[in-house]
Design a protein around this motif. Structure first.
Motif, PDB file in Angstrom:
ATOM      1  N   LEU A  66       0.707  -0.946   0.567  1.00 14.50           N
ATOM      2  CA  LEU A  66       0.262   0.266   0.221  1.00 14.50           C
ATOM      3  C   LEU A  66       0.728   1.094  -0.150  1.00 14.50           C
ATOM      4  O   LEU A  66       0.569   1.894  -0.256  1.00 14.50           O
ATOM      5  CB  LEU A  66      -0.625  -0.118   1.347  1.00 14.50           C
ATOM      6  N   TYR A  67       2.172   1.487  -0.367  1.00 19.23           N
ATOM      7  CA  TYR A  67       2.784   2.594   0.070  1.00 19.23           C
ATOM      8  C   TYR A  67       4.134   2.374  -1.150  1.00 19.23           C
ATOM      9  O   TYR A  67       5.109   1.041  -1.729  1.00 19.23           O
ATOM     10  CB  TYR A  67       3.666   1.742   1.002  1.00 19.23           C
ATOM     11  N   ARG A  68       4.766   3.988  -1.766  1.00 16.17           N
ATOM     12  CA  ARG A  68       4.570   3.628  -3.165  1.00 16.17           C
ATOM     13  C   ARG A  68       6.283   2.942  -2.933  1.00 16.17           C
ATOM     14  O   ARG A  68       6.796   2.859  -3.832  1.00 16.17           O
ATOM     15  CB  ARG A  68       4.678   4.894  -3.055  1.00 16.17           C
ATOM     16  N   GLU A  69       7.030   3.419  -1.670  1.00  8.25           N
ATOM     17  CA  GLU A  69       8.124   3.134  -1.839  1.00  8.25           C
ATOM     18  C   GLU A  69       9.198   1.820  -1.850  1.00  8.25           C
ATOM     19  O   GLU A  69       9.624   1.692  -2.869  1.00  8.25           O
ATOM     20  CB  GLU A  69       8.990   3.630  -0.462  1.00  8.25           C
ATOM     21  N   SER A  70       7.713   0.655  -1.407  1.00 11.09           N
ATOM     22  CA  SER A  70       8.120  -0.709  -1.442  1.00 11.09           C
ATOM     23  C   SER A  70       6.957  -1.370  -2.805  1.00 11.09           C
ATOM     24  O   SER A  70       7.529  -2.312  -3.520  1.00 11.09           O
ATOM     25  CB  SER A  70       7.736  -1.135  -0.698  1.00 11.09           C
ATOM     26  N   SER A  71       5.839  -0.601  -3.275  1.00 10.86           N
ATOM     27  CA  SER A  71       5.010  -1.064  -4.259  1.00 10.86           C
ATOM     28  C   SER A  71       4.464  -0.143  -5.458  1.00 10.86           C
ATOM     29  O   SER A  71       4.470   0.896  -5.015  1.00 10.86           O
ATOM     30  CB  SER A  71       4.079  -1.923  -3.896  1.00 10.86           C
ATOM     31  N   ALA A  72       4.008  -0.871  -6.482  1.00 14.08           N
ATOM     32  CA  ALA A  72       3.305  -0.103  -7.245  1.00 14.08           C
ATOM     33  C   ALA A  72       1.765   0.018  -7.414  1.00 14.08           C
ATOM     34  O   ALA A  72       0.936  -0.354  -8.081  1.00 14.08           O
ATOM     35  CB  ALA A  72       3.568   0.904  -9.134  1.00 14.08           C
ATOM     36  N   GLY A  73       1.810  -1.428  -6.431  1.00 13.00           N
ATOM     37  CA  GLY A  73       0.452  -1.484  -5.915  1.00 13.00           C
ATOM     38  C   GLY A  73      -0.271  -2.065  -7.144  1.00 13.00           C
ATOM     39  O   GLY A  73       0.007  -2.794  -6.848  1.00 13.00           O
ATOM     40  N   LEU A  74      -1.968  -1.950  -7.279  1.00 12.33           N
ATOM     41  CA  LEU A  74      -2.376  -2.674  -8.420  1.00 12.33           C
ATOM     42  C   LEU A  74      -1.093  -3.358  -9.451  1.00 12.33           C
ATOM     43  O   LEU A  74      -1.455  -3.648  -9.957  1.00 12.33           O
ATOM     44  CB  LEU A  74      -3.302  -2.172  -8.528  1.00 12.33           C
ATOM     45  N   MET A  75      -0.091  -2.680  -9.982  1.00 10.62           N
ATOM     46  CA  MET A  75       0.337  -2.387 -11.388  1.00 10.62           C
ATOM     47  C   MET A  75       0.937  -3.183 -11.206  1.00 10.62           C
ATOM     48  O   MET A  75       1.876  -3.864 -11.922  1.00 10.62           O
ATOM     49  CB  MET A  75       0.733  -0.955 -11.620  1.00 10.62           C
ATOM     50  N   THR A  76       2.190  -3.887  -9.798  1.00 16.49           N
ATOM     51  CA  THR A  76       2.511  -4.771  -9.774  1.00 16.49           C
ATOM     52  C   THR A  76       2.681  -5.556  -9.113  1.00 16.49           C
ATOM     53  O   THR A  76       2.767  -7.132  -9.716  1.00 16.49           O
ATOM     54  CB  THR A  76       3.916  -3.860  -9.030  1.00 16.49           C
ATOM     55  N   GLU A  77       1.600  -5.661  -8.534  1.00 14.98           N
ATOM     56  CA  GLU A  77       0.975  -6.824  -8.061  1.00 14.98           C
ATOM     57  C   GLU A  77       0.568  -7.603  -8.627  1.00 14.98           C
ATOM     58  O   GLU A  77       0.154  -9.045  -8.253  1.00 14.98           O
ATOM     59  CB  GLU A  77       0.326  -6.877  -6.195  1.00 14.98           C
ATOM     60  N   LEU A  78      -0.641  -7.566  -9.166  1.00 18.06           N
ATOM     61  CA  LEU A  78      -1.669  -8.393  -9.907  1.00 18.06           C
ATOM     62  C   LEU A  78      -1.029  -7.401 -11.536  1.00 18.06           C
ATOM     63  O   LEU A  78      -1.141  -8.788 -12.698  1.00 18.06           O
ATOM     64  CB  LEU A  78      -2.824  -7.219  -9.868  1.00 18.06           C
TER      65      LEU A  78
END
Length: 420
Positions: free
Chosen positions: A220-232
């Motif tokens: 849920l945090y930009r530092e560690s993920s792009a959220g829906l774009m990178t995880e799904l």
């Protein structure tokens, strides 16, 4: 191929997919199948894997590794002790455990590592493992930035190591059959792929007293993920590139936090259009407050539609002739027949609800099958051809989509990518 074809044993799976995929076009589309199908496993020791990251996804991977013929988990590593404790039930008693991945790498005795850590740690963990002389299987997406994705590819090349990314659909018998039928022209030229991954939950995990939100809810945090774009989205963008046999030329999109206003930094609702040469498009949406359409892809051609996630193929249904159109045709050819006074002059263009035809379904989990392929690649010291390119371009596409949404403008495909 029929449903019976997919009543597979693990031993014959790759051989039979190879037979079904015979031909120049499919050999180019799925070259990893040919290499893995020719594997010799009798008498060979199992490939020893060290797993870095034993959270929910890491434990799921461990369970799939345990089902393979050629791989075993030889070490576990996680900085969070409760995750390690949960993972013990899936490995042999006495399997070494570490809280520092470098300590695990220093002990030697491993052939490769499996990385299932938060996205922003993927690149460093990959570098450290390859510098220690080990091959790497890493969860998708590849890395948090496009630059790091490229650096992972370069490090694998300079170290002469296998780098395989977790895009299991490329080992899924249903997807392989769907691709075969698309390449055979059964649904005509493909001009559009619609893909979605819709859920109805906050995607937020409860935070134990001995941890913190950024560790547990790193997605849920930009530092560690792009959220829906990178995880799904990376899964389905890979499918789009694969079935269109191309990469996008540009992407436009819109993202927002429109429902879960709980302090998260990543979008909970995204909608993007990826444009490809010839005007073809992948239309992608993902949201977290409605699960009606779930996870699906619709590969649309002029003669039909394939939905590989649902395992169905549909032929286009001929248009019904309207009463006035039939009368006009009759007049032209001098044909006389009764004209229904109440005949329809317009039909609503509702969705077609024909049941379609099954694409078949595999007996074994595709995640397990991809580890069998990885095991053979490690034994040979040679990556399964084509896999890394697919993963790299899917990760780039997902991160480029994030940039398009953030900037509110179209982003063109980068020209400075490394060669895969």
């Amino acid at each position: 191929m029929t449903d019976k074809f997919f009543d597979l044993t693990r031993r014959t799976f790759l051989d039979r997919v190879l037979m079904a995929s015979a031909g120049g076009v499919m050999a180019t589309a799925t070259p990893w199948v040919a290499m893995a199908a020719g594997a010799e496993t009798a008498g060979a020791g199992k490939v020893r894997l060290g797993v870095i990251g034993t959270g929910d996804r890491g434990r799921a991977l461990i369970q799939n590794i345990a089902k393979t013929r050629n791989c075993m988990v030889a070490a576990l590593c996680d900085t969070y002790a409760p995750n390690l404790a949960k993972a013990r039930q899936w490995v042999a008693a006495g399997t070494p455990e570490f809280s520092d991945h470098r300590a695990m790498l220093d002990t030697r005795g491993l052939d490769a590592v499996v990385i299932a850590t938060p996205l922003h740690r993927h690149a460093q963990h990959t570098f450290d493992a390859m510098d220690a002389g080990l091959h790497v299987w890493c969860e998708k997406a590849m890395a948090r930035t496009i630059a790091d994705c490229g650096a992972m590819v370069e490090r694998a090349r300079t170290r002469g190591k296998v780098l395989q990314i977790g895009h299991q659909r490329m080992f899924h018998p249903t997807y392989l059959n769907a691709l075969r039928r698309v390449k055979a022209g059964e649904i005509g030229p493909v001009t559009q792929i619609r893909a979605s991954w819709h859920r109805n939950n906050a995607w937020r995990r409860p935070v134990p007293a001995d941890s913190d939100d950024r560790r547990i809810n790193w997605r849920l945090y930009r530092e560690s993920s792009a959220g829906l774009m990178t995880e799904l989205a990376t899964h389905q963008l890979q499918v789009g590139n694969w079935f269109l046999d191309a990469v996008p030329t540009r992407v436009i999109g819109s993202g927002s936090i429109c429902f879960w206003k709980d302090g998260r930094e990543v979008y909970d609702h995204v909608a993007l259009i990826y444009e490809y040469a010839g005007g073809r498009k992948v239309i992608y949406t993902s949201l977290l407050n409605n699960a009606r359409y779930g996870c699906e892809e619709q590969v649309q051609g002029s003669k039909g539609t394939i939905e590989p996630e649902l395992g169905r193929i549909y032929q286009e249904v001929p248009h019904r002739a309207l009463a006035l159109q039939r009368m006009q045709a009759d007049v032209k050819r001098g044909h006389k027949r009764t004209i229904p006074i109440g005949g329809a002059t317009w039909f609503p263009e509702l969705p077609v609800t024909t049941p379609g035809e099954s694409l078949g379904w595999g007996e074994y989990d595709e995640t397990m099958l991809q580890f069998e392929g990885f095991g053979e690649a490690v034994r040979k010291g040679k990556a399964l051809p084509g896999l890394l390119q697919q993963a790299y371009y899917a990760s780039v596409a997902s991160l480029l989509g994030e940039q398009a949404m953030d900037k509110g403008e179209a982003m063109t495909w980068p020209t400075s990518l490394v060669t895969v």
